[in-house]
Each structure stands twice: as structure tokens, then as C-alpha cells.
Design a protein around this motif. Structure first.
Motif, PDB file in Angstrom:
ATOM      1  N   SER A 289      -7.409  -4.269  -3.039  1.00 42.16           N
ATOM      2  CA  SER A 289      -6.733  -3.983  -1.784  1.00 42.16           C
ATOM      3  C   SER A 289      -6.750  -2.481  -1.521  1.00 42.16           C
ATOM      4  O   SER A 289      -7.453  -1.718  -2.191  1.00 42.16           O
ATOM      5  N   SER A 466      -1.933  -4.909   4.315  1.00 45.16           N
ATOM      6  CA  SER A 466      -2.381  -5.355   2.985  1.00 45.16           C
ATOM      7  C   SER A 466      -3.689  -6.137   3.036  1.00 45.16           C
ATOM      8  O   SER A 466      -3.760  -7.288   2.607  1.00 45.16           O
ATOM      9  N   PRO A 490       3.003  -7.997   3.260  1.00 44.85           N
ATOM     10  CA  PRO A 490       2.738  -8.289   1.844  1.00 44.85           C
ATOM     11  C   PRO A 490       3.193  -9.679   1.417  1.00 44.85           C
ATOM     12  O   PRO A 490       2.425 -10.392   0.738  1.00 44.85           O
TER      13      PRO A 490
END
Length: 580
Positions: A289, A466, A490
Motif C-alpha cells: 500500500s 488506502s 481503512p
């Protein structure tokens, strides 16, 4: 269902470019197809998933021309700026995670930046600290947009088609018009004051009686079509310098609400930043990520690491205990975010320490099955050099995510945003200017200590975005995903990852799962879902404040299963997954 005419709306611009662009001189093939349920199955030639079918079709058009996943992602971003202006566009910024067929990951930070004259008291006006609601509208919330510089750098690194080609679908949508969707109409009603703040916005999206244009109304945006054409011909300088730069900075400097000293020099100095990808193993998979100034990647990797010692598969998604464990890990990760994460070019962020094995193991040891922590506090990761104060969460909701995978195995996972719905409310040349600076902590200090995410000159605010890419134990691409919805991002991504990797669901099934989100000492659960029925059980475990509320959620993904691609779009949205 997304029909063939939706792709045909894009063809005038594509055909116009055919004469000048050899990339379009290819044998004709059937139009792109989108699944009526937002899931594409059985395709190996690529896939695009986005929050609006017309934008997904724009990306798929690039794949049909032999373009890369990055080409498709850029075309999707540009088209979303036309048809989904409440969420993203060239007046905002984003984060991009790409990967090639060999699993090489590249990440680019296109987050907006504060003006060079900005300082910790940026949101103190006439001696008074602005509330979030007062800080959003007008010029003071506007950061230097980053999406076009991000796109240019990504195209330089990973693009295959000519730069001008990826602009074709967005130009066609802006010039020829698109049908007002139910979601855009609803957003205009929900954010009516901010969407109608600018005369240009009122002219674009509202009827003379002041109400949003009805669903189905054809919306044309000739000013944006012209600007996109200029950028397609001359590159990002057509945005960051010259006439557009003058118009943008004038709108900010002379805003009737919260004028601010953003300058042409601020725009000219902006650059997208390559960043080191953050990757960690999870039960044999490799999850990658974005790093700071995104906090989302750290949160996702921390939570997965803390959960790894628990048997989530055995518990299953119907277990309140499974959601309790997820919530506890999220509470600890959010506590770290609130204290430590900010722009790494301006603050020493202990990124490596926050995702180190020993630190995550120590944080996981705080979690007990069946019993909630009384207080979730930040830890002491290696490399934390300054004692920053934790700051309260920030409101965010004007965001979108999209994923593209090409025939060569290239992947692009891109989250783009203007921050709140319709950003600052300022509209210049048909695009919305962001309000990203309200992602900073408005108050620079908490309890006498500085906060890491305070405003600073040329600084980029922290984000929850994210975007993720996941690889299997064999090193091959498994899935790319992301979400929109501010601090819910998230948890939404974590829900997709646990749903697929732990519970064996398809990406689309995982996207339909509810979310559990910590906000301070309160847990929010999505109303009208099985999680609402688990509220008593969660309270019995010690979660004193659990509140079921409607949540504006929106996630997109593409997964690879047995060598075929399956796209997924959140059924809560108007999104679609499209094959070329």
C-alpha cells in the motif's frame, strides 16, 4: 446494466484522435462490456472497476487500444472528474499504487500541498480558530492540486499510449454531455450549499429554481472540455502555469469566503513525489500500500499484522468476536495514526517502526478475545523522535477509488479526492477545487504539545486513502482494492481483505460486508446490516459506545482467480466493473 451506448458516447473524441494518433489505428472490436451486478468474470484481457460506469468505460477504452493499466487509470480519473465532480477530479489529488507482472510495486504521492506562506495558525482568522464547518468553504481550504502531476509522472513511468490519448473519453463526456446520475443528484441535494457556492457550480448543476438538475438531464461542461484539451495538447503545464494558474489562484485569493494567498508560484513549484511502497506479509500473501502522508496504508498493514495470530477463518463473518478483534486492532492503529503520521518530508514519521514485526506483535498482545481495551492508546514505535500530541479525527468524504488491470499483468490502484463533497465549493474552468487543507489538524497544538499533522509551508496533509495491491504466495497478482469515505476508508479496505483472504469470499461478496469503524471511544457500525444486530454482543465485550448509523461507503476492486479477472464494485454505489 451498463449498455453499449455508454461506450459509444466516448467514440467521437476517440475517432477525432484516430487521424492524428496511430495508437487508434487498430482493428475494430466489440465495445467494452460491464456486468449488471458490478462483477466481471472470466476475462484475461484486463478489467477496470470504478465508482461510475462511464468512467470505468473510459479506462476500458484505453485497454482496448493496447494501453497499460496506468493509461486506463488516468483516463478513469479524468472521466470521474467530469461525471463524479463531488468526489474527485483535476482540482484534487490522490495516491497511486502500481505493480507489474513481476510484482514490482511503485507508489506515487499526488497529495495536495499547502501554500508556501502557510503556517501553524493558517486556520486562525481574526484571532479565532475556525471550526471545520467554517474552514471548508472558500479559498483557505484549497491546496495545490496534485492529480495532474501524479498522472504525468505515472504516465512517464508506466504509460504506453500517447498522453493526449488518455484524455479523449473525458473530453467527450465534458463536451458532448452526460446524463445526471441519481448519486450526483443526491450529492447536490446533500451538499447544496457548498455545491452551489460558486456561480459556475450553480450554472453547471442547478436549475433556475435553485434545485439540482433532475436525474437524466444532460450536463455539458464546455469549459472543462476546453481545459482538458489544452492539457492533452501541452501537458500539465497547461494547468500549473499560464491562464489556468491565474484563474485558479484568483479564485482562491478573491473568494468571497475565506480568501487565501495561494500563488502561481505555489502551483508552478508543485511536484508529485515517488514514495517507497509499504509491504507486509499476511498469512502467506503480500499486501502492499501507500506510505505517508497517507496513514491508510500503515493502518491496513498494522491491523492485518495484529489480527494474524487470531483464527478469523474459524470465527467467520457472522461472529461478533471476529468483528470485536477487527475493531480492537483498528482502535490501536488509529491511535498511532493520530499521534505519528504526517507529511514525511516535513516530519520524522516512524514508518518502519510502525509496521515492524516486533512492534506489531506487542500491539497485538494488547488485544484480548472477548474483552475490549478500556482505552486504546498510541504506542512507542522505533524511530519516534518527537513527542507529538494525538489529535481528534478529521471529517472527510469526497473521495473515489478505481482499479485497472491490463492484459500484461500491470496493475493500478488509485484513490483520488477533492476531500469533502464538492471540495471547497470553488469551481474554476468547470472543475471543483479541493478543500484538502482541512485534512490538517486545524488547531496546531493539543494540550500544549504540537501535532504532527499541523499546517506548514508546502506541507501535505495526512490522508486516510488506502489503495492496496495483494500478491499470492506464488508472487502473482491476487487483488487490488481501495475505497472512499474518509476515515472509513481503512476499515472498508480491511473488510475487503479479511473477507477474501480469511473468509474465502469473492471480492464483490467482501465489498458487500458491513464495516466497523472506531471514532475516539465510540464504535460505528453500518446500520441495516448484520453488524447492527451484533451491537449487544459488542457491548457485552466492553465496547461501551457502539452506534449503528448509515454510512456513505464506496469501494472497488479487481481480483485474479485461477488466471481470470473478476472486477467488483460496491452495490451501495453506481459503480461498475468493465472488461475491454
Amino acid at each position: 446494466m451498463t449498455s453499449r451506448p455508454q461506450l459509444l458516447l466516448l467514440l467521437p473524441a476517440l475517432l477525432a484522435l484516430t487521424i492524428a494518433d496511430p495508437a487508434f489505428a487498430r482493428p475494430a472490436r466489440p465495445p467494452a462490456k460491464a456486468s449488471p451486478v458490478g462483477a466481471v468474470t472470466g476475462h484475461v484481457g484486463g478489467a477496470v472497476s470504478a465508482a461510475d460506469p462511464r468512467a470505468a468505460q473510459a479506462g476500458a477504452a484505453m485497454l482496448r487500444l493496447g494501453g497499460s493499466a496506468t493509461d486506463a487509470a488516468i483516463a478513469t480519473m479524468l472521466a470521474l472528474g467530469v461525471v463524479e465532480p463531488q468526489s474527485s477530479g483535476i482540482g484534487g489529488g490522490g495516491f497511486l499504487v502500481t505493480a507489474d507482472a513481476n510484482g514490482q510495486v511503485d507508489t506515487i504521492d499526488g497529495r495536495e500541498a499547502a501554500p508556501h506562506t502557510a503556517g501553524p495558525d493558517w486556520f486562525v482568522v481574526d484571532g479565532q480558530l475556525l471550526t471545520h464547518e467554517r474552514a471548508v468553504p472558500g479559498g483557505r481550504s484549497v491546496g495545490v492540486p496534485g492529480n495532474l502531476q501524479l498522472a504525468a509522472l505515472a504516465h512517464q513511468r508506466h504509460g504506453k499510449l500517447p498522453w493526449r490519448t488518455v484524455f479523449g473519453p473525458a473530453i467527450a463526456l465534458a463536451r458532448d454531455g452526460f446524463a445526471m446520475s441519481a448519486r450526483l443528484n443526491n450529492s447536490l441535494a446533500l451538499f447544496k450549499d457548498i455545491a452551489g457556492l460558486s456561480p459556475a457550480g450553480r450554472k453547471l448543476w442547478f436549475a433556475p429554481d435553485g434545485n439540482p438538475l433532475p436525474v437524466g438531464t444532460v450536463v455539458r461542461n464546455p469549459a472543462l472540455a476546453k481545459l482538458l484539451g489544452d492539457i492533452a495538447a501541452r501537458g500539465p503545464d497547461a494547468f500549473y502555469r499560464g491562464a489556468n494558474a491565474r484563474a485558479l489562484t484568483s479564485a482562491v485569493q478573491h473568494s468571497t469566503i475565506n480568501p487565501a494567498p495561494l500563488t502561481e508560484a505555489d502551483l508552478a513549484a508543485y511536484k508529485a513525489q515517488p514514495r517507497a511502497a509499504l509491504c507486509r506479509p499476511y498469512r502467506g500473501w503480500r499486501v502492499c500500500s501507500m506510505g505517508p502522508p497517507s496513514a491508510g496504508g500503515i493502518i491496513v498493514l498494522q491491523v492485518l499484522g495484529m489480527l494474524e495470530r487470531f483464527d478469523l477463518k474459524a470465527l467467520g463473518p457472522a461472529s461478533p468476536e471476529a468483528w470485536h478483534l477487527i475493531a480492537e486492532a483498528e482502535r490501536l492503529a488509529f491511535a498511532d495514526r493520530d499521534r505519528f503520521v504526517a507529511d514525511p518530508d516535513k516530519v520524522a514519521v516512524p514508518t518502519a517502526g510502525l509496521i515492524a514485526d516486533d512492534y506489531i506483535a506487542a500491539r497485538s498482545a494488547l488485544i484480548a478475545q472477548g474483552t475490549a481495551l478500556p482505552v486504546a492508546e498510541s504506542g512507542a514505535p522505533a524511530g519516534a523522535q518527537v513527542a507529538f500530541a494525538a489529535a481528534p479525527p478529521i471529517k472527510e468524504n469526497g473521495t473515489t477509488h478505481f482499479v485497472a488491470v491490463d492484459a500484461k499483468g500491470g496493475v493500478a490502484s488509485y484513490t483520488s479526492t477533492v476531500e469533502s463533497g464538492f471540495g471547497s465549493g470553488l469551481v474554476v474552468s468547470g472543475y471543483v477545487l479541493n478543500n484538502e487543507l482541512t485534512d490538517f489538524n486545524l488547531a496546531p497544538d493539543e494540550q500544549g504539545k504540537p501535532t504532527a499533522n499541523r499546517v506548514g509551508a508546502d506541507k501535505r496533509p495526512r490522508s486516510s486513502m488506502s489503495p492496496v495491491v495483494v500478491f499470492g504466495p506464488d508472487g502473482r497478482f491476487r487483488m487490488a482494492a481501495g475505497a472512499a469515505g474518509g476515515f472509513t476508508i481503512p476499515p472498508q479496505v480491511i473488510r475487503v481483505l479479511t473477507g477474501t483472504l480469511d473468509w474465502g469470499l469473492t471480492a464483490r461478496e467482501a465489498i458487500t460486508l458491513p464495516v466497523i469503524v472506531p471514532v475516539g471511544d465510540t464504535l460505528l457500525v453500518e446500520a441495516g446490516t448484520p453488524l447492527e444486530g451484533m451491537v449487544p454482543a459488542l457491548k457485552a465485550m466492553g465496547h461501551a459506545k457502539v452506534v449503528a448509523i448509515p454510512l456513505r461507503l464506496k469501494a472497488n476492486a479487481v481480483e485474479s482467480v485461477d488466471g481470470t479477472l473478476r472486477g467488483a464494485a460496491d452495490p451501495r454505489s453506481e459503480g461498475a466493473a468493465v472488461s475491454p
